[in-house]
Write a protein that holds these residues in place. Sequence first.
Motif, PDB file in Angstrom:
ATOM      1  N   UNK A   1       0.857  -1.176   0.000  1.00  0.00           N
ATOM      2  CA  UNK A   1       0.000   0.000   0.000  1.00  0.00           C
ATOM      3  C   UNK A   1       0.895   1.228   0.000  1.00  0.00           C
ATOM      4  N   UNK A   2       0.651   2.133  -0.921  1.00  0.00           N
ATOM      5  CA  UNK A   2       1.431   3.363  -0.953  1.00  0.00           C
ATOM      6  C   UNK A   2       0.812   4.346   0.019  1.00  0.00           C
ATOM      7  N   UNK A   3       1.592   4.721   0.998  1.00  0.00           N
ATOM      8  CA  UNK A   3       1.149   5.656   2.030  1.00  0.00           C
ATOM      9  C   UNK A   3       1.937   6.942   1.843  1.00  0.00           C
ATOM     10  N   UNK A   4       1.490   7.959   2.488  1.00  0.00           N
ATOM     11  CA  UNK A   4       2.280   9.171   2.419  1.00  0.00           C
ATOM     12  C   UNK A   4       1.541  10.377   2.932  1.00  0.00           C
TER      13      UNK A   4
ATOM     14  N   UNK B   1       8.409 -16.804   4.875  1.00  0.00           N
ATOM     15  CA  UNK B   1       8.599 -16.173   3.568  1.00  0.00           C
ATOM     16  C   UNK B   1       8.226 -14.695   3.636  1.00  0.00           C
ATOM     17  N   UNK B   2       7.050 -14.390   4.158  1.00  0.00           N
ATOM     18  CA  UNK B   2       6.566 -13.011   4.273  1.00  0.00           C
ATOM     19  C   UNK B   2       7.091 -12.462   5.597  1.00  0.00           C
ATOM     20  N   UNK B   3       8.274 -11.886   5.546  1.00  0.00           N
ATOM     21  CA  UNK B   3       8.944 -11.498   6.788  1.00  0.00           C
ATOM     22  C   UNK B   3       8.816 -10.019   7.138  1.00  0.00           C
ATOM     23  N   UNK B   4       8.567  -9.188   6.165  1.00  0.00           N
ATOM     24  CA  UNK B   4       8.559  -7.744   6.421  1.00  0.00           C
ATOM     25  C   UNK B   4       7.194  -7.146   6.111  1.00  0.00           C
ATOM     26  N   UNK B   5       6.516  -6.711   7.162  1.00  0.00           N
ATOM     27  CA  UNK B   5       5.239  -6.026   6.997  1.00  0.00           C
ATOM     28  C   UNK B   5       5.018  -5.129   8.205  1.00  0.00           C
ATOM     29  N   UNK B   6       4.282  -4.055   7.975  1.00  0.00           N
ATOM     30  CA  UNK B   6       4.051  -3.067   9.032  1.00  0.00           C
ATOM     31  C   UNK B   6       2.941  -3.479   9.983  1.00  0.00           C
ATOM     32  N   UNK B   7       1.941  -4.172   9.464  1.00  0.00           N
ATOM     33  CA  UNK B   7       0.768  -4.503  10.266  1.00  0.00           C
ATOM     34  C   UNK B   7       0.195  -5.824   9.786  1.00  0.00           C
ATOM     35  N   UNK B   8      -0.304  -6.591  10.743  1.00  0.00           N
ATOM     36  CA  UNK B   8      -0.925  -7.874  10.435  1.00  0.00           C
ATOM     37  C   UNK B   8      -2.398  -7.810  10.832  1.00  0.00           C
TER      38      UNK B   8
ATOM     39  N   UNK C   1     -10.288   1.447   6.816  1.00  0.00           N
ATOM     40  CA  UNK C   1      -9.864   0.919   8.114  1.00  0.00           C
ATOM     41  C   UNK C   1      -8.426   0.419   8.045  1.00  0.00           C
ATOM     42  N   UNK C   2      -8.097  -0.326   7.010  1.00  0.00           N
ATOM     43  CA  UNK C   2      -6.747  -0.872   6.865  1.00  0.00           C
ATOM     44  C   UNK C   2      -5.740   0.254   6.687  1.00  0.00           C
ATOM     45  N   UNK C   3      -6.068   1.232   5.844  1.00  0.00           N
ATOM     46  CA  UNK C   3      -5.171   2.386   5.652  1.00  0.00           C
ATOM     47  C   UNK C   3      -4.964   3.146   6.963  1.00  0.00           C
ATOM     48  N   UNK C   4      -6.035   3.331   7.723  1.00  0.00           N
ATOM     49  CA  UNK C   4      -5.945   4.040   8.999  1.00  0.00           C
ATOM     50  C   UNK C   4      -5.011   3.310   9.963  1.00  0.00           C
ATOM     51  N   UNK C   5      -5.157   1.999  10.054  1.00  0.00           N
ATOM     52  CA  UNK C   5      -4.293   1.212  10.939  1.00  0.00           C
ATOM     53  C   UNK C   5      -2.836   1.262  10.477  1.00  0.00           C
TER      54      UNK C   5
ATOM     55  N   UNK D   1       2.700   3.657  11.011  1.00  0.00           N
ATOM     56  CA  UNK D   1       3.733   4.226  10.157  1.00  0.00           C
ATOM     57  C   UNK D   1       4.655   5.229  10.792  1.00  0.00           C
ATOM     58  N   UNK D   2       4.385   5.663  11.994  1.00  0.00           N
ATOM     59  CA  UNK D   2       5.289   6.627  12.626  1.00  0.00           C
ATOM     60  C   UNK D   2       4.876   8.059  12.340  1.00  0.00           C
ATOM     61  N   UNK D   3       5.867   8.881  12.042  1.00  0.00           N
ATOM     62  CA  UNK D   3       5.662  10.314  11.890  1.00  0.00           C
ATOM     63  C   UNK D   3       4.632  10.634  10.813  1.00  0.00           C
ATOM     64  N   UNK D   4       3.794  11.623  11.103  1.00  0.00           N
ATOM     65  CA  UNK D   4       2.778  12.084  10.161  1.00  0.00           C
ATOM     66  C   UNK D   4       2.949  13.578  10.017  1.00  0.00           C
ATOM     67  N   UNK D   5       3.601  13.989   8.938  1.00  0.00           N
ATOM     68  CA  UNK D   5       3.876  15.410   8.711  1.00  0.00           C
ATOM     69  C   UNK D   5       2.713  16.134   8.086  1.00  0.00           C
ATOM     70  N   UNK D   6       1.642  15.412   7.824  1.00  0.00           N
ATOM     71  CA  UNK D   6       0.476  16.014   7.192  1.00  0.00           C
ATOM     72  C   UNK D   6      -0.610  16.305   8.227  1.00  0.00           C
ATOM     73  N   UNK D   7      -0.219  16.449   9.471  1.00  0.00           N
ATOM     74  CA  UNK D   7      -1.169  16.633  10.578  1.00  0.00           C
ATOM     75  C   UNK D   7      -2.005  17.890  10.403  1.00  0.00           C
TER      76      UNK D   7
END
Length: 152
Positions: free
Chosen positions: A74-77, A114-121, A134-138, A143-149
């Motif tokens: 998922x592309x976040x930003x 095999x699937x070793x790297x993911x931010x959320x399960x 909901x998934x994007x929100x979680x 994701x850490x810092x949110x500069x778009x606050x």
Amino acid sequence: MATQIDKEACREAYNQVRDDNTDTNWAVFKYEGSMICLEEQGRTMRTSRACAQSNIVSSSPPSDDARLFAFVRITMGDAMSKRAKFTLITWIGENISGLQRAKVSTDKALVKEIVQNFAKEFMFSDPRELDADNIRSELKKAGGANYDAQAE
């Protein structure tokens, strides 16, 4: 019989989802007897198996008789940066027996080899839970810092 996983096919699909140079942004792994295999992968998804990105369109939920694992990019930003986030989604349909539900939990260890790297399960059994917002929100929370606050 002990569950096995098609390591080669699943690892190739995992690497394609993680690769910035491919359009592949999801892969779904399913049970075929006692083997976990790659079911499908691609850029957009016509079902809600891994409904976690705006271009993954939900038109029909996974079966209540299905046990699936999905790995999704998922592309976040925000205003300052765009970045890929990854999620592992486990689907256990409502009609899955208690024994099979427990087996999914132990078999997930094979998938995680095999699937070793993911931010959320996530683990879902209700199609309403497969909500992209909901998934994007979680993932945003994870994701850490949110500069778009200032836009919220």
